[in-house]
Design a protein around this motif. Structure first.
Motif, PDB file in Angstrom:
ATOM      1  N   UNK A   1       1.034  -1.071   0.021  1.00  0.00           N
ATOM      2  CA  UNK A   1       0.079  -0.019  -0.050  1.00  0.00           C
ATOM      3  C   UNK A   1       0.666   1.340  -0.016  1.00  0.00           C
ATOM      4  N   UNK A   2       1.930   1.051   0.729  1.00  0.00           N
ATOM      5  CA  UNK A   2       2.980   2.568   0.846  1.00  0.00           C
ATOM      6  C   UNK A   2       3.542   2.468  -0.748  1.00  0.00           C
ATOM      7  N   UNK A   3       3.888   1.535  -1.434  1.00  0.00           N
ATOM      8  CA  UNK A   3       4.607   1.784  -2.279  1.00  0.00           C
ATOM      9  C   UNK A   3       3.579   2.176  -3.637  1.00  0.00           C
ATOM     10  N   UNK A   4       2.279   1.690  -3.477  1.00  0.00           N
ATOM     11  CA  UNK A   4       1.328   2.300  -4.420  1.00  0.00           C
ATOM     12  C   UNK A   4       0.974   3.675  -4.268  1.00  0.00           C
ATOM     13  N   UNK A   5       0.935   3.963  -2.943  1.00  0.00           N
ATOM     14  CA  UNK A   5       0.509   5.502  -2.703  1.00  0.00           C
ATOM     15  C   UNK A   5       1.990   6.583  -2.796  1.00  0.00           C
ATOM     16  N   UNK A   6       3.230   6.221  -3.006  1.00  0.00           N
ATOM     17  CA  UNK A   6       4.381   6.809  -2.885  1.00  0.00           C
ATOM     18  C   UNK A   6       4.320   7.094  -4.558  1.00  0.00           C
ATOM     19  N   UNK A   7       4.260   5.844  -5.250  1.00  0.00           N
ATOM     20  CA  UNK A   7       4.277   6.064  -6.749  1.00  0.00           C
ATOM     21  C   UNK A   7       3.145   7.036  -7.406  1.00  0.00           C
ATOM     22  N   UNK A   8       1.955   6.710  -6.632  1.00  0.00           N
ATOM     23  CA  UNK A   8       0.873   7.675  -7.041  1.00  0.00           C
ATOM     24  C   UNK A   8       1.251   9.141  -6.710  1.00  0.00           C
ATOM     25  N   UNK A   9       1.941   9.445  -5.614  1.00  0.00           N
ATOM     26  CA  UNK A   9       2.308  10.690  -5.293  1.00  0.00           C
ATOM     27  C   UNK A   9       3.505  11.396  -6.260  1.00  0.00           C
ATOM     28  N   UNK A  10       4.432  10.460  -6.430  1.00  0.00           N
ATOM     29  CA  UNK A  10       5.510  10.820  -7.184  1.00  0.00           C
ATOM     30  C   UNK A  10       4.950  11.123  -8.790  1.00  0.00           C
ATOM     31  N   UNK A  11       3.847  10.499  -9.469  1.00  0.00           N
ATOM     32  CA  UNK A  11       3.172  10.512 -10.761  1.00  0.00           C
ATOM     33  C   UNK A  11       2.747  12.060 -10.778  1.00  0.00           C
ATOM     34  N   UNK A  12       2.378  12.780  -9.479  1.00  0.00           N
ATOM     35  CA  UNK A  12       1.869  14.130  -9.522  1.00  0.00           C
ATOM     36  C   UNK A  12       2.819  15.094  -9.055  1.00  0.00           C
TER      37      UNK A  12
END
Length: 219
Positions: A1-12
């Motif tokens: 979940x943290x990996x997905x959340x950080x990737x989503x954050x970095x994408x924006x």
């Protein structure tokens, strides 16, 4: 979940920057909520959830020094008598929030006969037992106080330690690579499962986390 959340954050986030301490705080909040209380905090997805707001109000006050705050928490009766400070008002309804959390969780588990073998289950077991005088050693308010201490003790200490650890690993990439190699090697021996026993085999990880000996000396 943290990996997905950080990737989503970095994408924006064009700069690619992240606030490591904030992310570790959100991570530890979700871990404590899930593993200890059986509650999905979802602070990785939403940093403004109630668990995160409560944690910030406890540890990051805007106007009080840490010494004064510690004294107030340790001797609330004095400040209540002086009508100088109300800790419950200061943290924005902490007492009501924790009591409601415990009551709702207790009711749900008893009605649906749910057992998760977590911290709440230990408290429920104590609540349903009786001492030599036939009196339960723990009521709802005592359970709530234990929940608060567990959350407060684990939230800031773990997130700070993780943040400093990641900072040191970023400065010492050779240590990071050695640590990654150890983790992969141990996980391969345990079929890719991170178990309580497998973690004891990660001796270098223990040295990195505890800092004894120092990273430079270990390597």
């Amino acid at each position: 979940q943290m990996e997905e959340a950080i990737n989503a954050h970095l994408a924006n986030t064009p700069s690619g920057d992240i606030d490591t301490h904030d992310w570790m705080g959100r991570f530890t909040t979700d871990v404590i909520g899930h593993c200890a209380f059986g509650v999905e905090c979802n602070s990785l997805k939403d940093p403004n959830v109630i668990f995160r707001r409560i944690g910030h109000r406890i540890f990051y006050p805007k106007y009080l020094s840490i010494r004064l705050r510690t004294f107030m928490i340790s001797y609330p009766v004095i400040f209540k008598y002086l009508k100088f400070f109300n800790f419950n008002e200061y943290v924005g309804g902490l007492e009501e929030f924790v009591l409601k959390l415990v009551r709702d969780t207790l009711r749900l588990r008893e009605e649906q006969n749910v057992q998760r073998n977590d911290f709440i289950d230990l408290l429920i077991e104590m609540k349903n037992s009786k001492d030599m005088k036939g009196v339960p050693p723990m009521g709802i308010e005592e359970m709530a106080s234990q929940v608060f201490v567990f959350f407060a003790a684990g939230f800031e200490t773990s997130s700070s330690n993780l943040s400093y650890g990641l900072f040191e690993l970023a400065k010492n990439p050779h240590v990071q690579e050695k640590l990654r190699a150890e983790i992969k090697s141990v996980l391969e021996k345990h079929n890719g499962e991170l178990t309580y026993e497998s973690m004891f085999e990660m001796t270098y990880l223990d040295q990195v986390i505890t800092g004894k000996p120092t990273l430079q000396a270990v390597d």
